[in-house]
Scaffold this motif. Structure first.
Motif: not given
Length: 115
Positions: A22-28
């Motif tokens: 779920e965190q992938l967009p935030v990591v970007l």
């Protein structure tokens, strides 16, 4: 920073579940912050190491313009991890080579390899 920690936990334990993080967009988005950029790039590289499905997912949430722009950064601490990230992207989608040449980003690879 909490989202990066959650992503790191997912990389260590959650990937076996088969659900995307779920965190992938935030990591970007964290890539825009200099304070956490190196850690985010290292975690992103670990994620891309999971295989073509991970590269495809990262590209689908918009990684491309972020990492293309970062190749123009003069920060030497970013070079090795960016080259690793780009090697995975190029292996997945060979059409991005043209973007690297067009933006003169290929120099990053050449300088890294010549060390």
């Amino acid at each position: 920073a909490e989202q990066l920690t959650a992503f790191e936990v997912w990389l260590s334990f959650g990937k076996e579940e088969g659900r995307p993080p779920e965190q992938l967009p935030v990591v970007l988005q964290v890539l825009l912050s200099q304070a956490h950029r190196v850690r985010a790039l290292v975690l992103l590289r670990r994620f891309l190491d999971l295989g073509p499905w991970a590269v495809n997912l990262a590209l689908s949430v918009g990684i491309f313009p972020y990492v293309l722009k970062l190749l123009q950064s003069p920060a030497p601490e970013l070079r090795q991890v960016l080259v690793a990230i780009w090697s995975r992207i190029i292996a997945f989608d060979k059409t991005v080579r043209a973007d690297l040449v067009k933006d003169d980003a290929v120099k990053c690879f050449v300088s890294h390899l010549s060390r």
